[in-house]
Scaffold this motif. Structure first.
Motif, PDB file in Angstrom:
ATOM      1  N   LEU A 298       0.854  -1.172   0.000  1.00 33.89           N
ATOM      2  CA  LEU A 298       0.000   0.000   0.000  1.00 33.89           C
ATOM      3  C   LEU A 298       0.890   1.221   0.000  1.00 33.89           C
ATOM      4  O   LEU A 298       1.915   1.235   0.681  1.00 33.89           O
ATOM      5  N   ASP A 299       0.511   2.244  -0.769  1.00 31.69           N
ATOM      6  CA  ASP A 299       1.333   3.452  -0.718  1.00 31.69           C
ATOM      7  C   ASP A 299       0.836   4.390   0.379  1.00 31.69           C
ATOM      8  O   ASP A 299      -0.253   4.220   0.922  1.00 31.69           O
ATOM      9  N   GLU A 300       1.635   5.370   0.694  1.00 29.94           N
ATOM     10  CA  GLU A 300       1.375   6.262   1.830  1.00 29.94           C
ATOM     11  C   GLU A 300       0.055   7.010   1.684  1.00 29.94           C
ATOM     12  O   GLU A 300      -0.692   7.157   2.644  1.00 29.94           O
ATOM     13  N   ARG A 301      -0.277   7.466   0.485  1.00 29.07           N
ATOM     14  CA  ARG A 301      -1.530   8.205   0.286  1.00 29.07           C
ATOM     15  C   ARG A 301      -2.737   7.324   0.561  1.00 29.07           C
ATOM     16  O   ARG A 301      -3.712   7.759   1.151  1.00 29.07           O
ATOM     17  N   GLU A 302      -2.673   6.086   0.082  1.00 29.09           N
ATOM     18  CA  GLU A 302      -3.783   5.166   0.327  1.00 29.09           C
ATOM     19  C   GLU A 302      -3.946   4.911   1.819  1.00 29.09           C
ATOM     20  O   GLU A 302      -5.056   4.854   2.326  1.00 29.09           O
ATOM     21  N   ARG A 303      -2.832   4.776   2.524  1.00 25.73           N
ATOM     22  CA  ARG A 303      -2.877   4.538   3.969  1.00 25.73           C
ATOM     23  C   ARG A 303      -3.545   5.724   4.661  1.00 25.73           C
ATOM     24  O   ARG A 303      -4.420   5.549   5.503  1.00 25.73           O
ATOM     25  N   GLU A 304      -3.147   6.929   4.291  1.00 21.44           N
ATOM     26  CA  GLU A 304      -3.728   8.117   4.919  1.00 21.44           C
ATOM     27  C   GLU A 304      -5.227   8.193   4.653  1.00 21.44           C
ATOM     28  O   GLU A 304      -6.004   8.534   5.548  1.00 21.44           O
ATOM     29  N   GLU A 305      -5.634   7.868   3.435  1.00 19.19           N
ATOM     30  CA  GLU A 305      -7.064   7.891   3.108  1.00 19.19           C
ATOM     31  C   GLU A 305      -7.820   6.861   3.936  1.00 19.19           C
ATOM     32  O   GLU A 305      -8.870   7.156   4.505  1.00 19.19           O
ATOM     33  N   LEU A 306      -7.281   5.650   4.034  1.00 19.15           N
ATOM     34  CA  LEU A 306      -7.938   4.598   4.810  1.00 19.15           C
ATOM     35  C   LEU A 306      -8.014   4.968   6.286  1.00 19.15           C
ATOM     36  O   LEU A 306      -9.034   4.729   6.940  1.00 19.15           O
ATOM     37  N   GLU A 307      -6.958   5.543   6.817  1.00 19.04           N
ATOM     38  CA  GLU A 307      -6.961   5.930   8.220  1.00 19.04           C
ATOM     39  C   GLU A 307      -7.959   7.050   8.477  1.00 19.04           C
ATOM     40  O   GLU A 307      -8.656   7.052   9.494  1.00 19.04           O
ATOM     41  N   THR A 308      -8.065   7.998   7.553  1.00 19.09           N
ATOM     42  CA  THR A 308      -9.041   9.081   7.703  1.00 19.09           C
ATOM     43  C   THR A 308     -10.451   8.510   7.728  1.00 19.09           C
ATOM     44  O   THR A 308     -11.270   8.875   8.571  1.00 19.09           O
TER      45      THR A 308
END
Length: 163
Positions: free
Chosen positions: A74-84
């Motif tokens: 998973l890339d960092e942007r996807e992780r941030e979106e999922l966490e949000t």
């Protein structure tokens, strides 16, 4: 056994395990994996599946998405979106309808910003292309103008203006 390219996943897991003050055996038991398998993951000899990473994250009480990023899944942007999204869905102070509306607004902002980024890049590409076209046209005009007049290059005579 050769080391697989799993980034710094093993080192990261070891660091998280030590921060949680868990032994290798304790983490393996809590995550439902064997002690030797966990040891191989930490040494970079095995690449765990997403399910195993999720079990490890739960046992370590950290985000599974963080482990997915470390494993290159998973890339960092996807992780941030999922966490949000997870934070919004977990908020007990708003009801389900409000959560869904908030997620829709969040998604619309993300799409709008993505379009703005694409538009800016497209505009820059178009401007570069137009500038190159103008430069090529100016070069062609100078080469025609240097012959001293507007004579046809295909051998036909120029037509005089009619009165």
């Amino acid at each position: 056994m050769a080391s697989l390219n799993v980034g710094n996943l093993g080192e990261y897991l070891r660091e998280q395990r030590r921060n949680a003050q868990l032994s290798l055996r304790q983490l393996a038991d809590a995550a439902g994996v064997s002690n030797p398998y966990l040891s191989q993951i930490e040494r970079g000899l095995r690449k765990p599946s997403a399910d195993i990473l999720q079990q490890l994250a739960k046992a370590l009480r950290i985000s599974a998405e963080t482990l997915y990023v470390q494993a290159g899944m998973l890339d960092e942007r996807e992780r941030e979106e999922l966490e949000t999204r997870a934070v919004i869905l977990a908020d007990p102070s708003i009801n389900e309808r409000q959560k869904q509306v908030l997620l829709q607004i969040y998604e619309s902002f993300r799409k709008e910003n993505a379009l703005d980024t694409e538009s800016t890049e497209s505009t820059a590409d178009t401007a570069d292309t137009e500038a190159a076209g103008r430069a090529a046209g100016a070069d062609a005009g100078r080469s025609r103008g240097s012959s001293g007049g507007s004579s046809a290059t295909d051998g036909s005579a120029a037509t005089p203006p009619s009165n």
